[in-house]
Design a protein around this motif. Structure first.
Motif, PDB file in Angstrom:
ATOM      1  N   LYS A  80      37.733  38.318  36.558  1.00 31.95           N
ATOM      2  CA  LYS A  80      38.450  37.065  36.756  1.00 31.95           C
ATOM      3  C   LYS A  80      37.751  35.842  36.180  1.00 31.95           C
ATOM      4  O   LYS A  80      38.367  34.784  36.061  1.00 31.95           O
ATOM      5  CB  LYS A  80      38.697  36.844  38.250  1.00 31.95           C
ATOM      6  CG  LYS A  80      39.645  37.858  38.864  1.00 31.95           C
ATOM      7  CD  LYS A  80      39.943  37.519  40.313  1.00 31.95           C
ATOM      8  CE  LYS A  80      40.941  38.502  40.917  1.00 31.95           C
ATOM      9  NZ  LYS A  80      41.252  38.173  42.330  1.00 31.95           N
ATOM     10  N   GLY A 103      38.677  28.512  30.444  1.00 31.63           N
ATOM     11  CA  GLY A 103      39.095  28.534  31.844  1.00 31.63           C
ATOM     12  C   GLY A 103      38.810  27.232  32.550  1.00 31.63           C
ATOM     13  O   GLY A 103      38.625  26.182  31.919  1.00 31.63           O
ATOM     14  N   GLU A 106      35.455  26.660  38.759  1.00 35.51           N
ATOM     15  CA  GLU A 106      35.834  26.922  40.149  1.00 35.51           C
ATOM     16  C   GLU A 106      34.705  26.588  41.116  1.00 35.51           C
ATOM     17  O   GLU A 106      34.942  26.140  42.231  1.00 35.51           O
ATOM     18  CB  GLU A 106      36.234  28.395  40.303  1.00 35.51           C
ATOM     19  CG  GLU A 106      36.844  28.739  41.638  1.00 35.51           C
ATOM     20  CD  GLU A 106      37.412  30.143  41.666  1.00 35.51           C
ATOM     21  OE1 GLU A 106      36.693  31.062  42.101  1.00 35.51           O
ATOM     22  OE2 GLU A 106      38.570  30.327  41.239  1.00 35.51           O
ATOM     23  N   ARG A 115      36.768  30.249  36.267  1.00 39.55           N
ATOM     24  CA  ARG A 115      37.905  31.165  36.358  1.00 39.55           C
ATOM     25  C   ARG A 115      38.654  31.169  35.024  1.00 39.55           C
ATOM     26  O   ARG A 115      39.023  30.115  34.509  1.00 39.55           O
ATOM     27  CB  ARG A 115      38.849  30.742  37.485  1.00 39.55           C
ATOM     28  CG  ARG A 115      39.931  31.774  37.803  1.00 39.55           C
ATOM     29  CD  ARG A 115      40.729  31.344  39.018  1.00 39.55           C
ATOM     30  NE  ARG A 115      41.729  32.326  39.392  1.00 39.55           N
ATOM     31  CZ  ARG A 115      41.507  33.361  40.185  1.00 39.55           C
ATOM     32  NH1 ARG A 115      40.299  33.540  40.693  1.00 39.55           N
ATOM     33  NH2 ARG A 115      42.471  34.208  40.485  1.00 39.55           N
ATOM     34  N   TRP A 117      41.450  31.282  32.269  1.00 37.54           N
ATOM     35  CA  TRP A 117      42.773  30.662  32.382  1.00 37.54           C
ATOM     36  C   TRP A 117      43.877  31.701  32.538  1.00 37.54           C
ATOM     37  O   TRP A 117      44.887  31.454  33.201  1.00 37.54           O
ATOM     38  CB  TRP A 117      43.047  29.744  31.189  1.00 37.54           C
ATOM     39  CG  TRP A 117      43.273  30.414  29.849  1.00 37.54           C
ATOM     40  CD1 TRP A 117      42.395  30.500  28.815  1.00 37.54           C
ATOM     41  CD2 TRP A 117      44.474  31.067  29.392  1.00 37.54           C
ATOM     42  NE1 TRP A 117      42.951  31.173  27.748  1.00 37.54           N
ATOM     43  CE2 TRP A 117      44.232  31.526  28.083  1.00 37.54           C
ATOM     44  CE3 TRP A 117      45.721  31.311  29.962  1.00 37.54           C
ATOM     45  CZ2 TRP A 117      45.184  32.213  27.339  1.00 37.54           C
ATOM     46  CZ3 TRP A 117      46.674  32.002  29.221  1.00 37.54           C
ATOM     47  CH2 TRP A 117      46.399  32.436  27.930  1.00 37.54           C
ATOM     48  N   SER A 120      44.720  32.478  36.039  1.00 33.08           N
ATOM     49  CA  SER A 120      45.010  31.279  36.819  1.00 33.08           C
ATOM     50  C   SER A 120      46.504  30.981  36.759  1.00 33.08           C
ATOM     51  O   SER A 120      47.271  31.699  36.110  1.00 33.08           O
ATOM     52  CB  SER A 120      44.208  30.084  36.283  1.00 33.08           C
ATOM     53  OG  SER A 120      42.826  30.363  36.246  1.00 33.08           O
ATOM     54  N   GLU A 121      46.908  29.916  37.422  1.00 35.83           N
ATOM     55  CA  GLU A 121      48.298  29.458  37.406  1.00 35.83           C
ATOM     56  C   GLU A 121      48.299  27.947  37.186  1.00 35.83           C
ATOM     57  O   GLU A 121      47.574  27.222  37.869  1.00 35.83           O
ATOM     58  CB  GLU A 121      49.003  29.801  38.723  1.00 35.83           C
ATOM     59  CG  GLU A 121      49.077  31.291  39.013  1.00 35.83           C
ATOM     60  CD  GLU A 121      49.762  31.596  40.332  1.00 35.83           C
ATOM     61  OE1 GLU A 121      50.169  30.626  41.025  1.00 35.83           O
ATOM     62  OE2 GLU A 121      49.894  32.780  40.686  1.00 35.83           O
ATOM     63  N   ARG A 138      52.101  31.924  34.886  1.00 32.98           N
ATOM     64  CA  ARG A 138      51.693  32.753  36.021  1.00 32.98           C
ATOM     65  C   ARG A 138      51.746  34.228  35.610  1.00 32.98           C
ATOM     66  O   ARG A 138      52.781  34.724  35.179  1.00 32.98           O
ATOM     67  CB  ARG A 138      52.610  32.519  37.226  1.00 32.98           C
ATOM     68  CG  ARG A 138      52.251  33.363  38.451  1.00 32.98           C
ATOM     69  CD  ARG A 138      53.272  33.251  39.562  1.00 32.98           C
ATOM     70  NE  ARG A 138      53.232  31.942  40.206  1.00 32.98           N
ATOM     71  CZ  ARG A 138      54.232  31.085  40.220  1.00 32.98           C
ATOM     72  NH1 ARG A 138      55.365  31.392  39.594  1.00 32.98           N
ATOM     73  NH2 ARG A 138      54.126  29.926  40.841  1.00 32.98           N
TER      74      ARG A 138
END
Length: 211
Positions: A80, A103, A106, A115, A117, A120-121, A138
């Motif tokens: 992740k 990313g 976090e 994190r 990308w 992620s959302e 998403r």
């Protein structure tokens, strides 16, 4: 005898799992934080060994958006995200050479966590030759307000997000949206990254996860 041992181990594991679930994952977060702090010296030793055996020392000069940026060392990677050394600011993480988005920060600290990308959302902007639309990324999909409207083009971080408009102007896209499907442009994790600091870094105290 072996069956009793296996049964005991299974009961202990189930007990630990139950405690972690009912404590809102506080147990696993605590263990992860302890392991992060314990592993920090080993990252330093590894870097010293790599520098010792490196025949020619490398110096990275980074210019991003006409501004000088400090390159930070990527220590390791998981599914992740990635661990970055001396990551003390929240913000976006960019590959300084390819200029691709990696990313979002976090957790900050001596060993920060970024994190990726694509796990992620976030809202996005879809820009074609004649149209521009908003959407939401998403799970490797782009959701658009009206799926029956023909929209296509490059996908960028939304203009409403930090650095979104700047990244679109510099053509830093995360993929292409075509015929209702999203074709992501997944970057290779580099050895160094740079941070585009959050606009709010100067107005609020950051949580130093690695201190």
């Amino acid at each position: 005898m072996r069956t009793n041992i296996l049964a005991t181990v299974a009961i202990i594991l189930l007990l630990i799992l139950s405690l972690d679930v009912f404590s809102n994952n506080s147990l696993s977060k605590f263990v992860a934080e302890v392991l992060t702090k314990v592993s920090f010296p080993f990252y330093g030793y590894r870097e010293k060994l790599e520098n010792f055996f490196e025949k020619y020392p490398s110096i990275l000069h980074v210019t991003l958006f006409s501004e000088n940026a400090k390159a930070l060392t990527v220590l390791s990677e998981d599914i992740k995200g990635l661990y970055v050394r001396n990551l003390h600011e929240k913000g976006l993480v960019i590959d300084p050479l390819s200029k691709q988005l990696i990313g979002f920060v976090e957790r900050t600290g001596k060993i920060g966590y970024v994190r990726k990308w694509w796990v992620s959302e976030f809202p996005v902007t879809i820009e074609g030759t004649e149209t521009r639309a908003v959407g939401f990324y998403r799970k490797f999909r782009i959701e658009v307000p009206d799926p029956y409207v023909d929209i296509g083009g490059k996908v960028y971080l939304a203009d409403s997000e930090e650095y979104g408009r700047l990244m679109r102007l510099y053509n830093i896209s995360i993929g292409v949206f075509k015929n209702g499907y999203f074709l992501p442009k997944i970057p290779t994790i580099p050895k160094y990254v740079v941070i585009l600091p959050s606009y709010h870094n100067g107005s609020r105290k950051q949580e130093e996860g690695g201190k």
